[in-house]
Motif scaffolding. Structure first.
Motif, PDB file in Angstrom:
ATOM      1  N   ARG A   1      24.008  32.630  54.281  1.00 34.94           N
ATOM      2  CA  ARG A   1      25.330  32.026  54.431  1.00 34.94           C
ATOM      3  C   ARG A   1      26.441  33.012  54.049  1.00 34.94           C
ATOM      4  NH1 ARG A   1      24.180  27.532  52.071  1.00 34.94           N
ATOM      5  NH2 ARG A   1      24.561  28.298  49.966  1.00 34.94           N
ATOM      6  N   ILE A   2      26.259  33.733  52.957  1.00 37.38           N
ATOM      7  CA  ILE A   2      27.281  34.690  52.510  1.00 37.38           C
ATOM      8  C   ILE A   2      27.387  35.858  53.487  1.00 37.38           C
ATOM      9  CG2 ILE A   2      27.916  36.311  50.668  1.00 37.38           C
ATOM     10  CD1 ILE A   2      26.554  34.277  48.709  1.00 37.38           C
ATOM     11  N   VAL A   3      26.252  36.346  53.987  1.00 35.95           N
ATOM     12  CA  VAL A   3      26.265  37.466  54.926  1.00 35.95           C
ATOM     13  C   VAL A   3      26.884  37.041  56.259  1.00 35.95           C
ATOM     14  CG1 VAL A   3      24.789  39.081  56.206  1.00 35.95           C
ATOM     15  CG2 VAL A   3      24.383  38.667  53.765  1.00 35.95           C
ATOM     16  N   ARG A   4      26.594  35.836  56.712  1.00 32.95           N
ATOM     17  CA  ARG A   4      27.225  35.322  57.943  1.00 32.95           C
ATOM     18  C   ARG A   4      28.738  35.224  57.767  1.00 32.95           C
ATOM     19  NH1 ARG A   4      22.931  31.598  58.158  1.00 32.95           N
ATOM     20  NH2 ARG A   4      24.282  30.007  57.272  1.00 32.95           N
ATOM     21  N   PHE A   5      29.149  34.705  56.623  1.00 35.98           N
ATOM     22  CA  PHE A   5      30.584  34.592  56.359  1.00 35.98           C
ATOM     23  C   PHE A   5      31.243  35.967  56.365  1.00 35.98           C
ATOM     24  CE2 PHE A   5      34.284  34.568  53.605  1.00 35.98           C
ATOM     25  CZ  PHE A   5      35.037  33.552  54.169  1.00 35.98           C
ATOM     26  N   ALA A   6      30.600  36.955  55.750  1.00 34.64           N
ATOM     27  CA  ALA A   6      31.157  38.318  55.724  1.00 34.64           C
ATOM     28  C   ALA A   6      31.351  38.848  57.137  1.00 34.64           C
ATOM     29  CB  ALA A   6      30.265  39.247  54.913  1.00 34.64           C
ATOM     30  N   ALA A   7      30.351  38.677  57.985  1.00 30.35           N
ATOM     31  CA  ALA A   7      30.458  39.150  59.375  1.00 30.35           C
ATOM     32  C   ALA A   7      31.618  38.474  60.093  1.00 30.35           C
ATOM     33  CB  ALA A   7      29.148  38.907  60.116  1.00 30.35           C
ATOM     34  N   GLU A   8      31.752  37.156  59.906  1.00 37.34           N
ATOM     35  CA  GLU A   8      32.827  36.417  60.563  1.00 37.34           C
ATOM     36  C   GLU A   8      34.194  36.791  59.989  1.00 37.34           C
ATOM     37  OE1 GLU A   8      31.669  32.331  60.027  1.00 37.34           O
ATOM     38  OE2 GLU A   8      29.863  32.599  61.231  1.00 37.34           O
ATOM     39  N   GLU A   9      34.302  36.848  58.682  1.00 36.67           N
ATOM     40  CA  GLU A   9      35.581  37.137  58.021  1.00 36.67           C
ATOM     41  C   GLU A   9      36.129  38.505  58.419  1.00 36.67           C
ATOM     42  OE1 GLU A   9      38.896  36.812  55.506  1.00 36.67           O
ATOM     43  OE2 GLU A   9      37.516  35.259  56.178  1.00 36.67           O
ATOM     44  N   PHE A  10      35.246  39.494  58.537  1.00 38.22           N
ATOM     45  CA  PHE A  10      35.679  40.853  58.843  1.00 38.22           C
ATOM     46  C   PHE A  10      35.581  41.184  60.336  1.00 38.22           C
ATOM     47  CE2 PHE A  10      34.896  40.973  54.335  1.00 38.22           C
ATOM     48  CZ  PHE A  10      35.964  41.716  53.867  1.00 38.22           C
ATOM     49  N   GLY A  11      35.015  40.285  61.118  1.00 38.58           N
ATOM     50  CA  GLY A  11      34.912  40.515  62.554  1.00 38.58           C
ATOM     51  C   GLY A  11      34.042  41.710  62.897  1.00 38.58           C
ATOM     52  N   VAL A  12      32.943  41.884  62.165  1.00 31.89           N
ATOM     53  CA  VAL A  12      32.028  43.000  62.428  1.00 31.89           C
ATOM     54  C   VAL A  12      30.763  42.482  63.105  1.00 31.89           C
ATOM     55  CG1 VAL A  12      32.892  44.462  60.550  1.00 31.89           C
ATOM     56  CG2 VAL A  12      31.017  42.860  60.094  1.00 31.89           C
ATOM     57  N   PRO A  13      30.149  43.321  63.934  1.00 30.50           N
ATOM     58  CA  PRO A  13      28.936  42.892  64.611  1.00 30.50           C
ATOM     59  C   PRO A  13      27.703  42.887  63.709  1.00 30.50           C
ATOM     60  CG  PRO A  13      29.508  45.117  65.282  1.00 30.50           C
ATOM     61  CD  PRO A  13      30.629  44.621  64.421  1.00 30.50           C
ATOM     62  N   ILE A  14      27.754  43.629  62.591  1.00 33.23           N
ATOM     63  CA  ILE A  14      26.596  43.720  61.700  1.00 33.23           C
ATOM     64  C   ILE A  14      27.053  43.550  60.255  1.00 33.23           C
ATOM     65  CG2 ILE A  14      24.702  45.183  60.880  1.00 33.23           C
ATOM     66  CD1 ILE A  14      24.857  46.670  63.589  1.00 33.23           C
ATOM     67  N   ALA A  15      26.345  42.684  59.531  1.00 27.19           N
ATOM     68  CA  ALA A  15      26.530  42.529  58.085  1.00 27.19           C
ATOM     69  C   ALA A  15      25.147  42.355  57.481  1.00 27.19           C
ATOM     70  CB  ALA A  15      27.429  41.345  57.757  1.00 27.19           C
ATOM     71  N   LEU A  16      24.946  42.955  56.309  1.00 31.56           N
ATOM     72  CA  LEU A  16      23.615  42.974  55.709  1.00 31.56           C
ATOM     73  C   LEU A  16      23.660  42.773  54.206  1.00 31.56           C
ATOM     74  CD1 LEU A  16      22.523  46.319  57.414  1.00 31.56           C
ATOM     75  CD2 LEU A  16      21.843  44.031  58.174  1.00 31.56           C
ATOM     76  N   LEU A  17      22.626  42.141  53.682  1.00 30.84           N
ATOM     77  CA  LEU A  17      22.282  42.216  52.268  1.00 30.84           C
ATOM     78  C   LEU A  17      21.095  43.163  52.244  1.00 30.84           C
ATOM     79  CD1 LEU A  17      21.870  41.691  49.302  1.00 30.84           C
ATOM     80  CD2 LEU A  17      21.000  39.430  49.859  1.00 30.84           C
ATOM     81  N   SER A  18      21.365  44.379  51.836  1.00 27.56           N
ATOM     82  CA  SER A  18      20.384  45.455  51.879  1.00 27.56           C
ATOM     83  C   SER A  18      19.861  45.724  50.481  1.00 27.56           C
ATOM     84  CB  SER A  18      21.072  46.711  52.430  1.00 27.56           C
ATOM     85  OG  SER A  18      20.220  47.812  52.365  1.00 27.56           O
ATOM     86  N   VAL A  19      18.565  45.911  50.365  1.00 30.00           N
ATOM     87  CA  VAL A  19      17.924  46.232  49.096  1.00 30.00           C
ATOM     88  C   VAL A  19      17.221  47.579  49.265  1.00 30.00           C
ATOM     89  CG1 VAL A  19      16.237  45.465  47.391  1.00 30.00           C
ATOM     90  CG2 VAL A  19      17.599  43.776  48.619  1.00 30.00           C
ATOM     91  N   ILE A  20      17.428  48.473  48.299  1.00 28.13           N
ATOM     92  CA  ILE A  20      16.896  49.832  48.396  1.00 28.13           C
ATOM     93  C   ILE A  20      15.706  49.997  47.468  1.00 28.13           C
ATOM     94  CG2 ILE A  20      17.443  52.293  48.187  1.00 28.13           C
ATOM     95  CD1 ILE A  20      19.151  50.896  50.298  1.00 28.13           C
ATOM     96  N   ASP A  21      14.506  50.217  48.048  1.00 29.03           N
ATOM     97  CA  ASP A  21      13.355  50.528  47.197  1.00 29.03           C
ATOM     98  C   ASP A  21      13.024  52.009  47.318  1.00 29.03           C
ATOM     99  OD1 ASP A  21      11.718  50.790  49.475  1.00 29.03           O
ATOM    100  OD2 ASP A  21      10.495  49.032  49.044  1.00 29.03           O
ATOM    101  N   GLU A  22      11.797  52.414  47.001  1.00 27.82           N
ATOM    102  CA  GLU A  22      11.473  53.842  46.953  1.00 27.82           C
ATOM    103  C   GLU A  22      11.734  54.585  48.250  1.00 27.82           C
ATOM    104  OE1 GLU A  22       8.486  52.015  44.028  1.00 27.82           O
ATOM    105  OE2 GLU A  22       9.248  51.481  45.998  1.00 27.82           O
ATOM    106  N   ASN A  23      11.285  54.020  49.354  1.00 22.56           N
ATOM    107  CA  ASN A  23      11.316  54.744  50.627  1.00 22.56           C
ATOM    108  C   ASN A  23      12.060  54.052  51.753  1.00 22.56           C
ATOM    109  OD1 ASN A  23       9.571  56.887  49.683  1.00 22.56           O
ATOM    110  ND2 ASN A  23       7.952  55.344  49.679  1.00 22.56           N
ATOM    111  N   ARG A  24      12.583  52.894  51.472  1.00 24.15           N
ATOM    112  CA  ARG A  24      13.199  52.142  52.564  1.00 24.15           C
ATOM    113  C   ARG A  24      14.402  51.346  52.082  1.00 24.15           C
ATOM    114  NH1 ARG A  24       9.949  46.550  52.985  1.00 24.15           N
ATOM    115  NH2 ARG A  24       9.500  46.416  50.772  1.00 24.15           N
TER     116      ARG A  24
END
Length: 165
Positions: free
Chosen positions: A33-56
């Motif tokens: 829900r928060i990521v969808r709102f971010a995409a809509e609020e900023f009018g961007v085609p991509i919004a992510l909740l990204s998590v960084i582990d060792e290699n990815r």
């Protein structure tokens, strides 16, 4: 291309990330829900909740992107987690750190990137709330404040317990 840096405290950061029990879990509406709102609020085609582990870089929530992970070394979010505040690249094609990055020169064609580091309760940056566009753009002070507020909401969700565990 400049590979994403490894934070000096990466061992502790990764332990804190694992303790959240969020990696490789199914989508959850509270994050989506928060990521969808971010995409809509900023009018961007991509919004992510990204998590960084060792290699990815793994995407807990995503809008506008079909893949669920990418390599850490090519990630913009890997650069963002070592920043003290929101990391903004207005035009990656003009930035020598990113101009020849395969996610800039090819799909998903990242031109604009804004990543707000997500801190887990002990203060380690485990990932980002990020906005991506295929066109150059800037964020004004109000937009930066909105992105920071959305990041804060995600941090509250992350620290509010692991109902999915």
């Amino acid at each position: 291309m400049l590979a994403a840096p490894i934070p000096a405290n990466d061992k502790e950061r990764l332990a804190a990330l694992r303790a959240l029990l969020i990696l490789d879990t199914p989508p959850e509406e509270r994050y989506d829900r928060i990521v969808r709102f971010a995409a809509e609020e900023f009018g961007v085609p991509i919004a992510l909740l990204s998590v960084i582990d060792e290699n990815r870089q793994w995407f807990k929530a995503r809008v506008g992107l079909d893949v669920c992970e990418t390599q850490r070394d090519i990630s913009f979010c890997g650069h963002a987690i070592v920043q003290p505040d929101i990391f903004v690249i207005e035009d990656a094609r003009q930035d020598p750190r990113f101009a020849d990055n395969p996610i800039v020169t090819g799909e998903p064609r990242v031109i604009f990137y804004a990543g707000a580091p997500l801190l887990e309760p002990s203060g380690h940056a485990i990932g980002t709330l990020c906005l991506i566009d295929h066109e150059p753009r800037t964020l004004d002070a109000t937009e930066l404040a909105i992105l920071a507020s959305l990041r804060d909401l995600l941090q509250e969700e992350l620290s509010g317990g692991n109902e999915h565990a």
